[in-house]
Write an enzyme that holds these catalytic residues in place. Structure first.
Site, mmCIF file in Angstrom:
data_model
loop_
_atom_site.group_PDB
_atom_site.id
_atom_site.type_symbol
_atom_site.label_atom_id
_atom_site.label_comp_id
_atom_site.label_asym_id
_atom_site.label_seq_id
_atom_site.Cartn_x
_atom_site.Cartn_y
_atom_site.Cartn_z
ATOM 1 N N HIS A 187 0.852 -1.189 0.000
ATOM 2 C CA HIS A 187 0.000 0.000 0.000
ATOM 3 C C HIS A 187 0.884 1.235 0.000
ATOM 4 C CE1 HIS A 187 -2.827 3.082 1.394
ATOM 5 N NE2 HIS A 187 -3.755 2.303 0.893
ATOM 6 N N ASP A 221 -11.822 -6.497 3.830
ATOM 7 C CA ASP A 221 -11.830 -5.095 4.237
ATOM 8 C C ASP A 221 -10.662 -4.389 3.571
ATOM 9 O OD1 ASP A 221 -14.043 -5.413 5.973
ATOM 10 O OD2 ASP A 221 -12.717 -6.200 7.546
ATOM 11 N N LEU A 222 -10.952 -3.478 2.659
ATOM 12 C CA LEU A 222 -9.935 -2.840 1.835
ATOM 13 C C LEU A 222 -8.864 -2.155 2.683
ATOM 14 C CD1 LEU A 222 -9.025 -2.103 -1.037
ATOM 15 C CD2 LEU A 222 -10.432 -0.040 -0.866
ATOM 16 N N ASP A 223 -7.615 -2.553 2.462
ATOM 17 C CA ASP A 223 -6.448 -1.968 3.119
ATOM 18 C C ASP A 223 -6.517 -2.061 4.646
ATOM 19 O OD1 ASP A 223 -5.385 -1.262 0.639
ATOM 20 O OD2 ASP A 223 -6.423 0.660 0.630
ATOM 21 N N GLU A 224 -7.207 -3.067 5.142
ATOM 22 C CA GLU A 224 -7.335 -3.242 6.592
ATOM 23 C C GLU A 224 -6.735 -4.562 7.057
ATOM 24 O OE1 GLU A 224 -8.433 -0.984 8.634
ATOM 25 O OE2 GLU A 224 -9.091 0.446 7.116
#
Length: 280
Positions: A187, A221-224
């Site tokens: 990310h 869960d996006l970018d979690e």
């Protein structure tokens, strides 16, 4: 051999594991452990010389001990390299870096495939000669169809680990679930941070003094997902958005490479929404 394990914490785990290996003629070369007092879970990684031992018998016998202690565990010969699939989009710096590190044997893996949502000729500066390359263009209409093809490739190539090397497509919840614990993303910010388009421009507008990158497991869960590795670099008021992008590329390369290498060496253990990383 590399043994990793996690289990409910209790007295005598280290003793029982080391005694098990000693009684079978194994010599411990390196051992690391961590007791998470918040969750009550114990984690351990052991590297040992098993010369003369039968790997299958070793696994079968350890399974008995693991059952008694309710362990989640793996036992692997590092000569049996993980098969890795790399996914990329237009930005090629992470892809090129991983391929270089693989070629000089810094990353102990077998490359199962390179997959992109763009054609091969978009990478004029990346050496893809002789590598299995798959172009899977993605649109709103074809997304699920191409994800099904991607999953077929993962299975067909017996891929163990999928790396999103700046692959700018969000995986569906279904595919993310299938790849749980085996898909690593880089990310382009220090999570949690500026999300959405042009994160470095957002950071510049806010006058931040540090930029960074985060490598994490992919979840629905996006970018979690659980974070494996992060790094930062200080910047100043003199830096332009282009300077931030340039510096960001360097951070992304080294963070993703470290995270992947640690995963290839069985140094990363899942701990709920977090990870335990036994660094070298």
């Amino acid at each position: 051999m590399i043994l990793t394990l996690s289990c409910p914490d209790q007295r005598g785990i280290v003793s029982r594991v080391s005694t098990f290996l000693f009684e079978r003629g194994c010599n411990i070369l390196d051992a690391q452990q961590f007791d998470d007092e918040e969750t009550g879970v114990f984690f351990m990684r052991v590297v040992f010389d098993a010369e003369g031992a039968d790997p299958k018998a070793l696994r079968d016998e350890f399974a008995v001990l693991a059952g008694h202690l309710s362990m989640t565990w793996t036992l692997r010969d590092p000569a049996d390299k993980y098969r890795v699939m790399i996914l990329a989009s237009k930005s090629d710096h992470c892809l090129a870096d991983l391929l270089y590190r693989w070629r000089i044997e810094e990353l102990p893996m077998e490359l199962s495939a390179v997959v992109s949502n763009h054609p091969r000729d978009i990478y004029p500066h990346v050496d893809l000669d002789g590598l299995p390359f798959h172009h899977l263009p993605v649109t709103k209409a074809t997304k699920l169809e191409q994800e099904a093809e991607l999953w077929r490739l993962v299975q067909e190539t017996k891929t163990d680990i999928v790396v999103l090397a700046r692959y700018m497509q969000v995986l569906s919840d279904g595919l993310a679930a299938k790849l749980e614990g085996r898909c690593i993303n880089i990310h382009h910010s220090f999570l949690p941070g500026f999300k959405g388009a042009k994160p470095y421009h957002q950071a510049h507008e806010r006058g931040v003094k540090v930029i960074g990158a985060s490598a994490h497991y992919v979840t629905a869960d996006l970018d979690e997902g659980p974070i494996i590795e992060q790094d930062v670099e200080r910047i100043s008021h003199r830096d332009t958005p282009e300077d931030l992008v340039r510096k960001g590329r360097d951070i992304e390369r080294r963070v993703l490479a470290r995270a992947l290498r640690w995963r290839l060496e069985d140094r990363v253990l899942l701990n709920g929404k977090k990870t335990v990383v036994f660094t070298d």
